[in-house]
Design an enzyme around this catalytic site. Structure first.
Site, mmCIF file in Angstrom:
data_model
loop_
_atom_site.group_PDB
_atom_site.id
_atom_site.type_symbol
_atom_site.label_atom_id
_atom_site.label_comp_id
_atom_site.label_asym_id
_atom_site.label_seq_id
_atom_site.Cartn_x
_atom_site.Cartn_y
_atom_site.Cartn_z
ATOM 1 N N GLY A 1 47.751 0.719 100.800
ATOM 2 C CA GLY A 1 47.740 2.001 101.512
ATOM 3 C C GLY A 1 46.785 2.033 102.687
ATOM 4 N N ALA B 1 45.118 -3.780 97.291
ATOM 5 C CA ALA B 1 46.398 -3.529 96.640
ATOM 6 C C ALA B 1 46.538 -2.058 96.209
ATOM 7 C CB ALA B 1 46.553 -4.440 95.427
ATOM 8 N N PRO B 2 47.723 -1.474 96.397
ATOM 9 C CA PRO B 2 48.958 -2.078 96.902
ATOM 10 C C PRO B 2 49.111 -2.081 98.426
ATOM 11 C CG PRO B 2 49.403 0.148 96.190
ATOM 12 C CD PRO B 2 47.947 -0.103 95.886
ATOM 13 N N LYS C 1 32.746 6.522 94.679
ATOM 14 C CA LYS C 1 33.279 7.259 93.533
ATOM 15 C C LYS C 1 32.108 7.884 92.785
ATOM 16 C CE LYS C 1 37.128 4.978 94.535
ATOM 17 N NZ LYS C 1 38.302 5.581 95.166
#
Length: 353
Positions: A221, A218-219, A302
């Site tokens: 991409g 979500a959303p 990350k």
């Protein structure tokens, strides 16, 4: 007054994301396998081997590597301090000492606030440089695969560098990608850049009829880029899909935990952009590939604020351990893409291609 820095041996110039100069330098030091000195600016790093013997091979090997934290690497030949009135003459005089033919010339600047202010100058000044190079017969696209790069860390300084032309090169190391009007989020550009930069033969690796799982979709991409290439996507996220990906006939929205979900049948692709500790993501990706649930994966790690390079090494070591235990031969490449921020994007594939 215009001066030329002399005594500069062959060196390596690397562009990087501002703020990641330490990681860029650390990675180069690890991969160079030779001692050297570093200079760091805002969005760039210069590595100079301290041992003259074999330094050209060291630089040649570094140029051939796909470094994670470097957007672009070049062989640095000269550094010039320029005056305010005649910037062209010292550059042309420096090029005369090389007397080399190039396929093209790019005038570049760092991806920093000060660097971006030079974009107008480099764009206009580039016409004068190209005209002078043509007059000296130094621009011959059909006769050379070397591109000349004139890198301006400031308007009164230029680094004269070069590298072999690659299809994935972009001016300033920054891809110019157009945001699709119907994409649900700008993260779609990150996925597009990953496909262009990391995946060899993408037209063969992404084909209509293939299946994919998008963890943390979500959303939508990343799902958008997979759907655009004809894939059927299981979009796994408790959050809503939006825009053109909401209810799309190629998308099955699965409201589930990305760490727990597994497909009933193996899929061709696994992609993952979940915000989580990098070691957990590395472990998750390794489990999918080791179990045969997916053959190829694109995923983000990350990174923490400190010891980023070390964290990447830990994640790759974990993946290596699990896949070797499963007797799977694999390839992994990674890059801090332009559309990345405090992260890197990785491409992992089981070697059967």
């Amino acid at each position: 007054m215009t001066t030329t820095q002399t005594g500069l041996p062959y060196a390596l110039l690397a562009y990087c994301r501002p703020g990641f100069e330490p990681e860029c330098a650390e990675e180069i030091a690890d991969r160079a396998l030779a001692p050297g000195q570093f200079e760091r600016g805002d969005g760039w790093v210069v590595f100079t081997p301290t041992e003259k013997s074999g330094c050209q091979k060291v630089l040649r090997d570094l140029l051939a590597l796909n470094l994670i934290f470097s957007r672009q690497t070049l062989q640095l030949h000269q550094r010039l301090s320029l005056g305010s009135k005649d910037r062209l003459t010292p550059i042309i005089e420096a090029l005369k000492t090389q007397n080399t033919v190039f396929s093209d010339v790019w005038l570049e600047h760092p991806d920093s606030n000060e660097g971006k202010s030079l974009s107008g100058f480099t764009r206009k000044f580039g016409d004068y440089v190209a005209k002078a190079m043509t007059a000296n017969a130094w621009l011959q696209p059909q006769a050379s695969r070397q591109r000349l790069h004139l890198f301006f860390p400031a308007q009164n300084e230029v680094m004269v560098a070069s590298r072999p032309v690659r299809a994935t090169d972009w001016l300033n190391g920054i891809p110019r990608l157009r945001m699709p009007s119907d994409a649900p989020s700008r993260s779609t550009l990150k996925m597009l850049e990953a496909i262009l930069v990391l995946v060899d033969e993408p037209e063969r690796k992404f084909r209509e009829g293939m299946t994919a799982v998008d963890l943390g979709a979500a959303p939508g991409g990343w799902t958008y880029q997979l759907v655009a290439r004809g894939l059927k996507v299981f979009a796994v996220d408790n959050g809503p899909m939006k825009g053109s990906m909401d209810g799309h006939h190629q998308v099955k929205h699965v409201r589930d935990d990305g760490f727990k979900y597994r497909p009933k049948n193996p899929v061709d692709w696994l992609v993952c952009d979940m915000v989580e500790q990098p070691i957990r993501i590395a472990d998750l990706i390794a489990k999918w590939v080791a179990s045969g649930n997916a053959r190829r994966a694109i995923f983000n790690l990350k990174l923490p604020m400190k010891k980023r390079h070390l964290e990447v090494e830990k994640c790759f070591a974990l993946i290596d351990q699990k896949l070797k235990k499963a007797d799977i031969t694999y390839k992994i490449t990674a890059k801090q893409l332009f559309h990345d921020r405090e992260e890197i994007t990785c491409y992992l594939t089981a070697v059967k291609d």
